[in-house]
Design a protein around this motif. Sequence first.
Motif, PDB file in Angstrom:
ATOM      1  N   LEU A 326     -11.284  62.969  62.526  1.00  0.00           N
ATOM      2  CA  LEU A 326     -11.498  63.239  61.104  1.00  0.00           C
ATOM      3  C   LEU A 326     -11.801  64.722  60.976  1.00  0.00           C
ATOM      4  CD1 LEU A 326     -11.872  62.290  58.182  1.00  0.00           C
ATOM      5  CD2 LEU A 326     -14.258  61.809  58.715  1.00  0.00           C
ATOM      6  N   ILE A 327     -10.910  65.445  60.314  1.00  0.00           N
ATOM      7  CA  ILE A 327     -11.019  66.907  60.237  1.00  0.00           C
ATOM      8  C   ILE A 327     -11.437  67.295  58.826  1.00  0.00           C
ATOM      9  CG2 ILE A 327      -9.777  69.081  60.529  1.00  0.00           C
ATOM     10  CD1 ILE A 327      -7.891  67.597  62.445  1.00  0.00           C
ATOM     11  N   PRO A 328     -12.693  67.743  58.638  1.00  0.00           N
ATOM     12  CA  PRO A 328     -13.188  68.070  57.294  1.00  0.00           C
ATOM     13  C   PRO A 328     -12.657  69.422  56.828  1.00  0.00           C
ATOM     14  CG  PRO A 328     -14.903  68.466  58.911  1.00  0.00           C
ATOM     15  CD  PRO A 328     -13.736  67.920  59.668  1.00  0.00           C
ATOM     16  N   TYR A 329     -11.500  69.396  56.198  1.00  0.00           N
ATOM     17  CA  TYR A 329     -10.817  70.627  55.799  1.00  0.00           C
ATOM     18  C   TYR A 329      -9.981  70.313  54.567  1.00  0.00           C
ATOM     19  CZ  TYR A 329      -9.630  75.340  57.590  1.00  0.00           C
ATOM     20  OH  TYR A 329      -9.549  76.686  57.807  1.00  0.00           O
ATOM     21  N   GLU A 330      -9.862  71.275  53.686  1.00  0.00           N
ATOM     22  CA  GLU A 330      -8.993  71.084  52.519  1.00  0.00           C
ATOM     23  C   GLU A 330      -7.547  71.051  53.023  1.00  0.00           C
ATOM     24  OE1 GLU A 330      -6.566  71.285  49.355  1.00  0.00           O
ATOM     25  OE2 GLU A 330      -6.677  73.065  50.633  1.00  0.00           O
ATOM     26  N   PRO A 331      -6.767  69.998  52.678  1.00  0.00           N
ATOM     27  CA  PRO A 331      -5.454  69.802  53.305  1.00  0.00           C
ATOM     28  C   PRO A 331      -4.496  70.972  53.190  1.00  0.00           C
ATOM     29  CG  PRO A 331      -6.134  67.784  52.220  1.00  0.00           C
ATOM     30  CD  PRO A 331      -7.150  68.828  51.851  1.00  0.00           C
ATOM     31  N   THR A 332      -4.362  71.563  51.998  1.00  0.00           N
ATOM     32  CA  THR A 332      -3.420  72.679  51.850  1.00  0.00           C
ATOM     33  C   THR A 332      -3.807  73.835  52.766  1.00  0.00           C
ATOM     34  OG1 THR A 332      -2.983  72.061  49.551  1.00  0.00           O
ATOM     35  CG2 THR A 332      -2.374  74.287  50.227  1.00  0.00           C
ATOM     36  N   ALA A 333      -5.089  74.177  52.780  1.00  0.00           N
ATOM     37  CA  ALA A 333      -5.561  75.266  53.638  1.00  0.00           C
ATOM     38  C   ALA A 333      -5.337  74.928  55.108  1.00  0.00           C
ATOM     39  CB  ALA A 333      -7.038  75.542  53.370  1.00  0.00           C
ATOM     40  N   PHE A 334      -5.530  73.665  55.469  1.00  0.00           N
ATOM     41  CA  PHE A 334      -5.332  73.261  56.863  1.00  0.00           C
ATOM     42  C   PHE A 334      -3.878  73.439  57.283  1.00  0.00           C
ATOM     43  CE2 PHE A 334      -4.059  70.182  60.057  1.00  0.00           C
ATOM     44  CZ  PHE A 334      -4.999  70.385  61.050  1.00  0.00           C
ATOM     45  N   PHE A 335      -2.942  72.938  56.480  1.00  0.00           N
ATOM     46  CA  PHE A 335      -1.528  73.045  56.845  1.00  0.00           C
ATOM     47  C   PHE A 335      -1.062  74.507  56.846  1.00  0.00           C
ATOM     48  CE2 PHE A 335      -1.356  68.501  55.391  1.00  0.00           C
ATOM     49  CZ  PHE A 335      -0.986  67.973  56.620  1.00  0.00           C
ATOM     50  N   GLU A 336      -1.589  75.295  55.923  1.00  0.00           N
ATOM     51  CA  GLU A 336      -1.223  76.718  55.909  1.00  0.00           C
ATOM     52  C   GLU A 336      -1.719  77.426  57.157  1.00  0.00           C
ATOM     53  OE1 GLU A 336      -2.881  77.930  52.197  1.00  0.00           O
ATOM     54  OE2 GLU A 336      -1.044  77.503  51.054  1.00  0.00           O
ATOM     55  N   LYS A 337      -2.953  77.129  57.565  1.00  0.00           N
ATOM     56  CA  LYS A 337      -3.498  77.731  58.792  1.00  0.00           C
ATOM     57  C   LYS A 337      -2.738  77.235  60.010  1.00  0.00           C
ATOM     58  CE  LYS A 337      -7.803  78.327  61.409  1.00  0.00           C
ATOM     59  NZ  LYS A 337      -7.489  79.727  61.714  1.00  0.00           N
ATOM     60  N   LEU A 338      -2.444  75.958  60.029  1.00  0.00           N
ATOM     61  CA  LEU A 338      -1.675  75.385  61.130  1.00  0.00           C
ATOM     62  C   LEU A 338      -0.336  76.094  61.261  1.00  0.00           C
ATOM     63  CD1 LEU A 338      -1.669  72.865  63.162  1.00  0.00           C
ATOM     64  CD2 LEU A 338      -0.281  71.741  61.419  1.00  0.00           C
ATOM     65  N   PHE A 339       0.332  76.284  60.138  1.00  0.00           N
ATOM     66  CA  PHE A 339       1.656  76.907  60.143  1.00  0.00           C
ATOM     67  C   PHE A 339       1.568  78.361  60.612  1.00  0.00           C
ATOM     68  CE2 PHE A 339       5.490  78.816  58.425  1.00  0.00           C
ATOM     69  CZ  PHE A 339       6.443  77.845  58.700  1.00  0.00           C
ATOM     70  N   SER A 340       0.588  79.080  60.117  1.00  0.00           N
ATOM     71  CA  SER A 340       0.485  80.502  60.473  1.00  0.00           C
ATOM     72  C   SER A 340       0.051  80.695  61.920  1.00  0.00           C
ATOM     73  CB  SER A 340      -0.493  81.213  59.534  1.00  0.00           C
ATOM     74  OG  SER A 340      -1.798  80.676  59.681  1.00  0.00           O
ATOM     75  N   ASP A 341      -0.820  79.804  62.425  1.00  0.00           N
ATOM     76  CA  ASP A 341      -1.342  79.975  63.776  1.00  0.00           C
ATOM     77  C   ASP A 341      -0.386  79.487  64.856  1.00  0.00           C
ATOM     78  OD1 ASP A 341      -3.538  80.969  62.554  1.00  0.00           O
ATOM     79  OD2 ASP A 341      -4.971  79.534  63.371  1.00  0.00           O
ATOM     80  N   ILE A 342       0.402  78.470  64.542  1.00  0.00           N
ATOM     81  CA  ILE A 342       1.250  77.863  65.568  1.00  0.00           C
ATOM     82  C   ILE A 342       2.702  78.293  65.425  1.00  0.00           C
ATOM     83  CG2 ILE A 342       2.036  75.637  66.505  1.00  0.00           C
ATOM     84  CD1 ILE A 342      -0.541  74.415  65.788  1.00  0.00           C
TER      85      ILE A 342
END
Length: 580
Positions: A326-342
């Motif tokens: 369970l990842i306590p993160y706002e979904p849009t921000a999470f996917f954006e960070k995921l995309f930019s980092d990976i």
Amino acid sequence: MAIHQHILNLVELCVRKGIRQAIISPGSRSAPITLALARHPEMTTRAVADERSAGFIALGMAQQLRQPVILVCTSGSAVYNLAPAVAEAYFQEIPLLILTADRPKEWTHQQDGQTIYQTDIFGKHVKQSFELPADFAHPDARWFAERVTNEAVDLAQVEPRGPVHINLPLREPLYPVGDETFQYPAVRVIEQLRAVSALPSETWHRLQQEWETAERKLIAIGQGPHDPALLAILKKISEEWRIPVVGDVIANLPRNGEFVTQQDIFLSSANEELKNDLVPDLLITCGQSFISKQLKLFLRNHQPRAHWQIQPHQRLADPFQSLTRLIPYEPTAFFEKLFSDIDYQRFVSNDDEDSDDSFQEQWQILDRKATRLLSHFLNDETVFHEWAVIQRILDALPVDSQLHVANSMPVRYVNFCGLPENQRVEVFANRGTSGIDGCLSSAVGAALTTDQIVTALIGDVAFFYDRNGLWNNLIPANLRVIVLNNHGGNIFRIIDGPSKQPELSAYFETSQPLSAENTAKDAGLTYASVSTYGNLKTALADFFSKADRGKLLEIETDRRFNAEQFQQYKQLVQETFKAV
């Protein structure tokens, strides 16, 4: 000073915290609350006599505004009538501030009218219940009321959002007397700052590793409002990373050639080989509930190695029975960070590129095949049944409008059909508790807060159950109500259990002979009725046009024939997907 100055202070504090809308059910014990709200120059108030409808109208408004709406009722059994809407708001995470008038505690169970046990009356279906004292002579009582109101208003808006209840015991006199004036003084506003989601770098590194080791990834989106930023990043992930993105119509995930939206069709196939090829190594979910029963069954029976749920709070839900993080993160921000980092690592490595691409292609091929099947099945002009009618209604919905879908069969039909991206229709449904009570009232509340056309698509049982949603003086001109009248609860003829029982007609379908015409006339709605495709096409051409009052379209179908057509569809699915 006013007799109930603490109520004026409460209202002023609500205004200063940004609450500007209130729905009030009339009553005498609640008069101090009603007058304090109605006389405040910055508060918009509306009266709805039926408390159950009032609750859902407030819910529909708060759903649109994405901020609390005040809901007021008098003491006694009136409070219990708010319960269905309160429960729906709790599970759908919609903020409401419920203000219930009460008699002072010493009068409970003393044979005094409209007096029941109201403390904590909503139980676990509110984020918290508060109660103010009946007497405010001591300064501590005024301090307590101020502190509680600050806490209650903030709590409704903190993730997970939801309803908060303040019970207000009030002594007589209840009405202003003599030269009493209302003064809304400066009140102390306690600002509660929001915590910003952030994952430690070590945790983020572990997530990246788990992501990289998963060859087959699947993103599934649950119910949520239309979010352009979320849709944009998900589309980017689908297009560039070739990861399938799956979701229901209530996730506001449109048909666009990238997203998979017909999963409930092809996953209902008995073809286990097909399903085995679709099992992800890593499942990532966000949003609230899923309509798709077949998706839920598929993921429960074919569990991924890892499952991440992304949400801005820590209330744990595990509907697929496979949750590992369970990842306590706002979904849009999470996917954006995921995309930019990976992103860089993903495209310099070819280790699993072919596998990912093939995995997405499998989902999308099945999605396109299901879309063709459904189009062929529903476009037959010789067969008039409610599912085909719904497809034609969806095709006719105005661009940039809203669709509020009632529970039971309408929301399922709409989920099967989906909506195209270029139509830009936002979909709402009461899937917190999935009851039929309040579906119409919620649409009324939504229509009160927007200039868009708001279409309520509703079955006859849900419509007649909630027709008090139209029993008020609020019905806006942008409201469109479409009643699918098959004169009974058609879902019970379609699902296997009740459809095979001899008591089907009497105790499950609850057949009724009613027409919506008189209700429409009573509510001042323009009324039309159709029972053929030709008449439907003509009616829809005018139905969505701008008018000076709302409209209601009643569509008559045969529930037995509807069930027969649904069974034919199920057979067609099995034949189509028995070998892929």
